[in-house]
Write an enzyme that holds these catalytic residues in place. Structure first.
Site, PDB file in Angstrom:
ATOM      1  N   LYS A 169      38.652  55.226   0.118  1.00 44.54           N
ATOM      2  CA  LYS A 169      39.914  55.565   0.766  1.00 44.54           C
ATOM      3  C   LYS A 169      40.754  54.305   0.956  1.00 44.54           C
ATOM      4  CE  LYS A 169      41.677  58.236   4.684  1.00 44.54           C
ATOM      5  NZ  LYS A 169      41.287  58.988   5.892  1.00 44.54           N
ATOM      6  N   HIS A 238      31.158  66.743   4.187  1.00 43.98           N
ATOM      7  CA  HIS A 238      31.543  65.704   5.147  1.00 43.98           C
ATOM      8  C   HIS A 238      30.658  65.739   6.397  1.00 43.98           C
ATOM      9  CE1 HIS A 238      34.371  62.644   6.513  1.00 43.98           C
ATOM     10  NE2 HIS A 238      34.203  63.147   7.725  1.00 43.98           N
ATOM     11  N   ARG A 241      27.937  63.248   5.900  1.00 43.62           N
ATOM     12  CA  ARG A 241      28.440  61.882   6.134  1.00 43.62           C
ATOM     13  C   ARG A 241      28.576  61.631   7.635  1.00 43.62           C
ATOM     14  NH1 ARG A 241      32.098  57.674   4.439  1.00 43.62           N
ATOM     15  NH2 ARG A 241      33.927  57.533   5.783  1.00 43.62           N
ATOM     16  N   HIS A 264      35.200  52.403   6.546  1.00 43.19           N
ATOM     17  CA  HIS A 264      36.349  52.539   7.443  1.00 43.19           C
ATOM     18  C   HIS A 264      37.143  51.233   7.478  1.00 43.19           C
ATOM     19  CE1 HIS A 264      34.394  56.015   9.923  1.00 43.19           C
ATOM     20  NE2 HIS A 264      35.083  56.461   8.888  1.00 43.19           N
TER      21      HIS A 264
END
Length: 284
Positions: A169, A238, A241, A264
């Site tokens: 991401k 998800h 995760r 992150h």
């Protein structure tokens, strides 16, 4: 003005944002430009954004009754932040009109993680090497769905026990260490099940037809596994995760390590998983 939406989408693509994000963020910007009918980006000021933000709280849904959710409004705000940061970095504007503006943070409902016993039940129910590999990618490796879809054979080093996320991401890269049992399980999938489709391209995970697994394929595979495990719950990949993140934090892993493990950008995103105490996690 609307040509800039296409340029914005190209910018997101270069940075490695997922296909869904490349569609949703430009759509938000298109709505913003349509609302204000601005002559240029340089003409947009803080007051214009504040008015748009207030309007979002009143705007009716395009389908059905009601207004936008807090989460959707937050998504518009995020799109504006990415868009104007891009304009500032590109030198198209000298001052970011969002500077100094404060927005209400959307209230995010806490997603209850699976227990260790429930995770073990899923692994016990996995009858194929592909099912085991899928669980390891999302639970043991903590991948996002888009990261699992983009994972290639060359990204997993069995002997070195490393998995490379080339484009996470926000185009962030990371390296995930693989425990011996995880590396062995993934290698067995490649050698025994995936080995039947060696000429099907570089994707790590393949479906029954020998084509690359997409996001929906992963969701269906997990749903099938839940039925076999007789676990009557609706969860997405998800959740796996989310669960490993919570289990690592509950086990004493540092917040910084878990942040890097998940990919992150900041600790604030990781702290979501640290909210409940061990006594609050649902038990069987």
């Amino acid at each position: 003005m609307y040509q800039i939406v296409g340029s914005f989408k190209s910018y997101l693509s270069v940075l490695g944002y997922s296909g869904g994000t490349q569609r949703s963020l430009p759509a938000c910007i298109r709505d913003f430009l349509a609302y204000g009918q601005y002559s240029s980006v340089q003409a947009i000021g803080p007051a214009d954004i504040s008015m748009f933000y207030e309007w979002l709280h009143e705007r009716p849904l395009k389908r059905g009754a009601g207004t936008l959710s807090e989460m959707m409004i937050g998504h518009y705000v995020y799109a504006l932040k990415v868009f104007f940061n891009w304009q500032l970095e590109s030198g198209c504007i000298l001052i970011n009109p969002l500077s100094g503006l404060k927005f209400t943070r959307p209230v995010i409902g806490y997603r209850v993680p699976l227990t260790l016993a429930e995770v073990q039940t899923l692994f016990d129910a996995a009858a194929t090497l592909r099912e085991h590999a899928m669980l390891h990618l999302f639970y043991s490796c903590g991948l996002r769905r888009s990261e699992a879809v983009r994972l290639r054979l060359s990204d997993v080093h069995f002997r070195g026990q490393l998995l490379y996320v080339r484009s996470g991401k926000g185009a962030r890269r990371r390296v995930i260490p693989l425990p011996v049992r995880v590396a062995f399980s993934l290698e067995q999938y490649v050698l025994q099940e995936r080995g039947r489709y060696w000429h099907s391209g570089p994707s790590f995970m393949l479906n029954n037809a020998g084509r690359a697994m997409c996001g929906d394929s992963y969701a269906k595979l997990l749903k099938s596994l839940l039925r076999k495990a007789d676990m009557r719950m609706e969860i997405s990949p998800h959740y796996l995760r989310h669960s490993i993140a919570t289990h690592l934090l509950q086990g004493g892993m540092s917040m910084e390590y878990v942040r890097d493990f998940l990919g992150h950008k900041c600790l604030e995103s990781t702290q979501i998983y640290a909210r409940p105490g061990a006594h609050q996690i649902r038990q069987l």
